[in-house]
Motif scaffolding. Structure first.
Motif, PDB file in Angstrom:
ATOM      1  N   GLU A 152       5.454   6.945  12.955  1.00 52.96           N
ATOM      2  CA  GLU A 152       5.388   6.377  11.606  1.00 52.96           C
ATOM      3  C   GLU A 152       6.508   6.919  10.717  1.00 52.96           C
ATOM      4  N   LYS A 153       6.849   8.197  10.900  1.00 52.34           N
ATOM      5  CA  LYS A 153       7.942   8.782  10.107  1.00 52.34           C
ATOM      6  C   LYS A 153       9.288   8.198  10.512  1.00 52.34           C
ATOM      7  N   GLN A 163       9.492   4.664   9.132  1.00 56.51           N
ATOM      8  CA  GLN A 163       9.713   4.721   7.686  1.00 56.51           C
ATOM      9  C   GLN A 163      11.196   4.965   7.394  1.00 56.51           C
ATOM     10  N   ASN A 178       8.885   0.238   8.694  1.00 58.87           N
ATOM     11  CA  ASN A 178       7.459   0.471   8.432  1.00 58.87           C
ATOM     12  C   ASN A 178       6.774  -0.833   8.042  1.00 58.87           C
ATOM     13  N   TYR A 234       4.377  10.903  14.198  1.00 53.65           N
ATOM     14  CA  TYR A 234       5.838  11.021  14.321  1.00 53.65           C
ATOM     15  C   TYR A 234       6.485   9.645  14.307  1.00 53.65           C
TER      16      TYR A 234
END
Length: 214
Positions: free
Chosen positions: A120-121, A124, A129, A118
């Protein structure tokens, strides 16, 4: 003056939700709805009861998940996948924030009570990121959440950080109590301040605060 106070910091620890993006982007509103619906279906209770449990467990344990695991034997992984299955369209990339974090000397770490996938999303979507040296989710602390002292001990040991040379940024002021007791410099990131002995700094704009350090 602020820059001088952070001159010995070589490890920068950032919470995720409502710390690396503004509260008004509303991401956690979606997550709370998902949590409530999960509780309704899993525990077979009403919407009102589920909302009450969600808030009660978050207040008592630091996360709703911790209460569900303790009192209802809920498995964490399916729960985390479901409640984090949300839209990220409300998040906007922030190149200036990215540059200011990148300019900090030393390591940059994300430590969240959410899961790493989660996180990482979110990163991003925010254009953050590939910026952090490590990302620690609640799974890395054996599902013990902040502000549980065992959670910090596990994650900080894995990170190999030296508390006296580390700073932590958090929107939930209770999650800064243990870091402060360990010797970390603490920054409360929130629209309004909550003065307390363990809150060393407060900002309602993390990007502007970081600009003072470079």
């Amino acid at each position: 003056m602020t820059r001088k106070l952070f001159s010995k910091i070589d490890t920068w620890v950032f919470d995720l939700d409502q710390t690396l993006y503004p509260v008004e982007m509303g991401l956690f509103d979606q997550i709370e709805i998902k949590m409530t619906n999960f509780i309704v279906r899993t525990l077979k209770v009403s919407q009102t009861e589920a909302n009450d449990l969600r808030a009660k467990y978050w207040g008592k344990y630091g996360t709703t998940l911790a209460g569900l695991m303790k009192h209802h034997a809920v498995e964490p992984e399916p729960y985390l996948r479901e409640v984090h299955d949300i839209s990220f369209v409300s998040l906007e990339a922030d190149p200036l924030l990215r540059d200011r974090i990148a300019n900090l000397p030393g390591r940059k770490i994300v430590y969240t009570n959410g899961s790493k996938p989660y996180a990482e999303k979110v990163l991003q979507a925010r254009g953050l990121n590939a910026l952090f040296d490590d990302i620690f989710g609640i799974e890395h602390a054996d599902y013990a959440p902040k502000p549980n002292i065992d959670a910090y001990r596990i994650v900080f040991q894995k990170a190999g950080l030296v508390p006296e040379k580390s700073a932590m940024f958090e929107d939930d002021c209770r999650n800064l109590k243990v870091p402060h007791s360990l010797g970390m410099r603490t920054v409360h990131v929130a629209p309004t301040s909550s003065p307390a002995p363990h809150i060393m700094h407060h900002t309602d704009d993390i990007s502007a605060f970081l600009a003072e350090l470079s």
